[in-house]
Design an enzyme around this catalytic site. Structure first.
Site, PDB file in Angstrom:
ATOM      1  N   GLU A 121     -50.680  28.155  19.600  1.00  0.00           N
ATOM      2  CA  GLU A 121     -50.876  26.780  20.067  1.00  0.00           C
ATOM      3  C   GLU A 121     -49.552  26.124  20.439  1.00  0.00           C
ATOM      4  O   GLU A 121     -49.518  25.216  21.263  1.00  0.00           O
ATOM      5  CB  GLU A 121     -51.554  25.942  18.971  1.00  0.00           C
ATOM      6  CG  GLU A 121     -52.972  25.562  19.299  1.00  0.00           C
ATOM      7  CD  GLU A 121     -53.629  24.618  18.291  1.00  0.00           C
ATOM      8  OE1 GLU A 121     -52.947  24.016  17.439  1.00  0.00           O
ATOM      9  OE2 GLU A 121     -54.851  24.495  18.354  1.00  0.00           O
TER      10      GLU A 121
ATOM     11  N   LYS B 193     -63.878  21.886  24.757  1.00  0.00           N
ATOM     12  CA  LYS B 193     -64.574  20.772  24.088  1.00  0.00           C
ATOM     13  C   LYS B 193     -65.255  19.888  25.133  1.00  0.00           C
ATOM     14  O   LYS B 193     -66.402  19.468  24.966  1.00  0.00           O
ATOM     15  CB  LYS B 193     -63.585  19.922  23.283  1.00  0.00           C
ATOM     16  CG  LYS B 193     -62.941  20.642  22.117  1.00  0.00           C
ATOM     17  CD  LYS B 193     -62.038  19.691  21.346  1.00  0.00           C
ATOM     18  CE  LYS B 193     -61.200  20.418  20.317  1.00  0.00           C
ATOM     19  NZ  LYS B 193     -60.172  19.589  19.699  1.00  0.00           N
TER      20      LYS B 193
HETATM   21  O1  LIG Z   1     -57.745  18.535  12.005  1.00  0.00           O
HETATM   22  P1  LIG Z   1     -58.594  18.437  13.214  1.00  0.00           P
HETATM   23  O2  LIG Z   1     -58.312  17.192  13.977  1.00  0.00           O
HETATM   24  O3  LIG Z   1     -60.050  18.547  12.859  1.00  0.00           O
HETATM   25  O4  LIG Z   1     -58.229  19.609  14.176  1.00  0.00           O
HETATM   26  C1  LIG Z   1     -58.362  20.950  13.804  1.00  0.00           C
HETATM   27  C2  LIG Z   1     -57.684  21.848  14.782  1.00  0.00           C
HETATM   28  O5  LIG Z   1     -58.204  21.627  16.075  1.00  0.00           O
HETATM   29  C3  LIG Z   1     -57.157  21.510  17.017  1.00  0.00           C
HETATM   30  O6  LIG Z   1     -56.927  20.175  17.257  1.00  0.00           O
HETATM   31  C4  LIG Z   1     -57.524  22.166  18.297  1.00  0.00           C
HETATM   32  O7  LIG Z   1     -58.776  21.765  18.697  1.00  0.00           O
HETATM   33  C5  LIG Z   1     -55.973  22.127  16.295  1.00  0.00           C
HETATM   34  O8  LIG Z   1     -54.782  21.772  16.849  1.00  0.00           O
HETATM   35  C6  LIG Z   1     -56.204  21.644  14.912  1.00  0.00           C
HETATM   36  O9  LIG Z   1     -55.466  22.365  13.977  1.00  0.00           O
END
Ligand SMILES: O=P(O)(O)OC[C@H]1O[C@](O)(CO)[C@@H](O)[C@@H]1O
EC number: 5.3.1.9
Length: 450
Positions: free
Chosen positions: A290, A425
Site C-alpha cells: 500500500e 469500493k
Molecule cells: O481502519 P479502516 O478505516 O477500517 O481501514 C482498514 C484498511 O482499509 C484501507 O483503508 C484500505 O481500504 C487500509 O488502508 C486500512 O488499513
C-alpha cells in the site's frame, strides 16, 4: 538484549560495487524529510516517534481494558481489516501456541478474527461457534466506515447483546477508531462503549503500535510493554543521526531500491522458516504494497512460508523469471526443544538425524535454500531475529515501518496514502445501490449492459 540484524551481502553481489552505498545521500534526504515533516504525506507521520511518545500510563490503561475482557470472555472477536487487523494477528500468531484454538486451559481467551472478508459461510460458522460462548468484540476501524468490518460488527453486536443482555454486552464491546468521525465512533459514544482513539496522523498500516494492535495483543496475554520497549530501542537504532552503514532500516531500504532500479528485480518475496511468521508476512505485504504500489511503480511484495512452499513455489523461485529477490526472516533460537528420536528399524533412513534438534535441520534447510536460490540468480537479504518474543517483534515492526517510509520516499511516491483502494469500493457501492452513489450506479449498470 540484542538487536535484530540485517545481512545484505548476498544481495550486493547482484549489484555493481557501491550500489547500496550510492543511496546514502538520498536516504539521508528521505530521513530528514520524515523527521522534519517535509515529505509528501507528512500528515501521516505520527508513527515515526510513536514508540518513544507512548507512556507507561497509556499502556496501563490499554492493559486494564484488556484485563476486563480477559476476565469476562472465553472468546474475543477482533473485527477489522488491513492495517486494523494484520498487525495484531501477526504478533498474536507469532507468539501464541500454534494450536491456540484447541488449547482449553482457560489461561487466555481464544482470539478470533472477523470483518476481514465478506464470506457468508465464514460469518455463519463464526456466529454458530459463538452461540454458546461468552464472547466480546473489539471493533477496529480508523475510518469507522469500512464495509467488511461494519458488516461483521453489526452481526456480532446483535449476537453479543442477545446472548449477554445489553448492559453486560456494553462491558465487553470496545471500539478502536477515530476520535470524532465515522460510524464506529458514533456507535461507541451512543452505546457508551469503552473506546480508544487511533491518532489522525497514524495511517492504518502503521497503526499496530497503537491500541489497534496493542489491545488485542494484550487480551491474548502478551506483554505490550515489552513490544513497545523493542520498538523504542529500534527507534533509537534507526534514527536519522545513526550512520548509514550502521542503520539497518536505511540499509534495507537502499538495498531494495538498488535491486529494483538497477537489477530489474520487481518482486520481493519475504520468506520465513517458522510457520508462526505467516501473518507477519501478511502485515508486511500490506505495509509495503500500500505504501509503494502507486504511479505505476513499486516492488510487488509477495510471501512464502518455507520449507512448506519450497514444495510448491520452490521450482518457480529456483528457475522461473529472474525478476525476484528474497528477504528471509530468520529466527535464531526457538522457544522449545525437540530432538529426533533414534529408531531401531530405521525404515525411513533418518537415523543420521537421531539426537539432532529439529531446528538444526530447519537451519540447514534455510542455509541450503539460501545457497541454492543465490546460485539460481535470486538476491538474498537476511533479517535475523534472536528469538520470537514481544521485545524482538517490537523491534522488527518498527524496523519495517521506518524502512518502508524511507524506501517509499526513495521511490518518489507518497508512502502514506492509498488512493487506489477506493476504486473497488466505488464500484461495489454503485452495484449495491448505496445512497449517494446514484450516478455511479447508473453508469455501472450501463457499462455492464454493453
Ligand atoms: O481502519 P479502516 O478505516 O477500517 O481501514 C482498514 C484498511 O482499509 C484501507 O483503508 C484500505 O481500504 C487500509 O488502508 C486500512 O488499513
Amino acid at each position: 538484549m540484542e538487536y535484530i540484524k540485517l545481512d545484505i551481502k548476498k544481495a550486493e553481489q547482484f549489484l555493481k560495487a557501491g550500489a547500496v552505498a550510492g543511496f546514502e545521500s538520498k536516504v539521508k534526504a528521505a530521513q530528514e524529510a520524515l523527521e522534519n515533516g517535509t515529505c509528501e504525506g507528512s500528515d501521516f507521520l505520527g508513527w515515526l516517534h510513536l514508540p518513544s511518545e507512548t507512556t507507561e500510563d497509556f499502556l496501563d490503561e490499554v492493559q486494564s481494558v484488556a484485563n476486563t475482557l480477559r476476565e469476562k470472555c472465553e472468546v474475543v472477536v477482533v473485527a477489522g481489516i488491513g492495517g486494523s487487523y494484520l498487525g495484531a494477528r501477526a504478533v498474536i500468531e507469532a507468539l501464541g501456541n500454534s494450536f491456540a484454538w484447541l488449547v482449553n486451559d482457560k489461561k487466555n481467551p481464544t482470539i478470533l478474527f472477523a470483518g476481514n472478508n465478506i464470506g457468508e459461510d465464514y460469518l455463519f460458522e463464526l456466529t454458530e461457534y459463538l452461540k454458546d460462548k461468552k464472547f466480546g468484540v473489539i471493533n477496529i476501524s480508523k475510518s469507522g466506515t469500512t464495509t467488511e468490518t461494519a458488516l461483521a460488527f453489526r452481526l456480532l453486536k446483535k449476537q453479543c447483546e442477545n446472548q449477554r443482555g445489553k448492559a453486560e454486552a456494553k462491558d465487553v464491546i470496545v471500539a478502536v477508531t477515530d476520535a470524532k468521525k465515522g460510524a464506529a465512533r458514533t456507535c461507541a459514544d451512543k452505546e457508551g462503549y469503552k473506546s480508544f482513539v487511533i491518532p489522525d496522523n497514524v495511517g492504518g498500516r502503521f497503526s499496530v503500535l497503537t491500541p489497534v494492535g496493542l489491545l488485542p495483543i494484550a487480551i491474548a496475554g502478551f506483554d505490550i510493554k515489552a513490544i513497545v520497549k523493542g520498538a523504542q530501542d529500534m527507534e533509537k537504532a534507526t534514527g536519522k543521526d545513526v550512520a548509514f552503514a550502521d542503520n539497518i532500516a536505511a540499509q534495507y531500504a537502499a538495498t531494495r531500491q538498488a535491486l529494483y532500479t538497477q537489477a530489474d528485480k520487481k518482486i520481493e518475496i519475504i520468506a520465513n522458516f517458522q510457520p508462526k511468521l505467516h501473518f507477519m508476512a501478511e502485515w508486511w505485504k500490506q505495509l509495503y504494497g500500500e505504501s509503494e504500489g502507486k504511479n505505476n511503480k513499486g516492488i510487488f511484495p509477495a510471501a512464502c512460508d518455507f520449507t512448506t512452499d519450497l514444495h510448491s513455489m520452490g521450482q518457480w523461485i529456483q528457475e522461473g523469471e529472474r525478476s525476484i529477490f528474497e528477504t528471509v526472516l530468520s529466527v535464531e533460537n526457538t522457544n522449545h526443544h525437540v530432538e529426533f528420536p533414534s529408531d531401531d528399524e530405521n525404515l525411513d533412513g533418518l537415523n543420521f538425524l537421531a539426537g539432532k534438534r529439529v531446528d538444526e535441520v530447519n537451519k540447514m534447510a534455510e542455509l541450503g535454500t539460501q545457497l541454492a536460490h543465490v546460485d539460481g540468480g535470486v538476491p538474498n537479504i537476511r533479517i535475523s531475529i534472536p528469538k520470537l518474543n514481544e521485545y524482538y517483534l517490537g523491534q522488527l515492526i518498527y524496523f519495517f515501518e521506518v524502512a518502508c517510509g524511507i524506501s517509499g520516499l526513495l521511490e518518489e511516491v507518497n508512502p502514506f496514502n492509498q488512493p487506489g483502494v477506493e476504486a473497488y469500493k466505488k464500484n461495489m457501492f454503485a452495484l449495491l445501490n448505496k445512497p449517494g452513489y446514484e450516478a455511479e450506479s447508473k453508469a455501472i449498470q450501463e457499462r455492464l449492459a454493453q
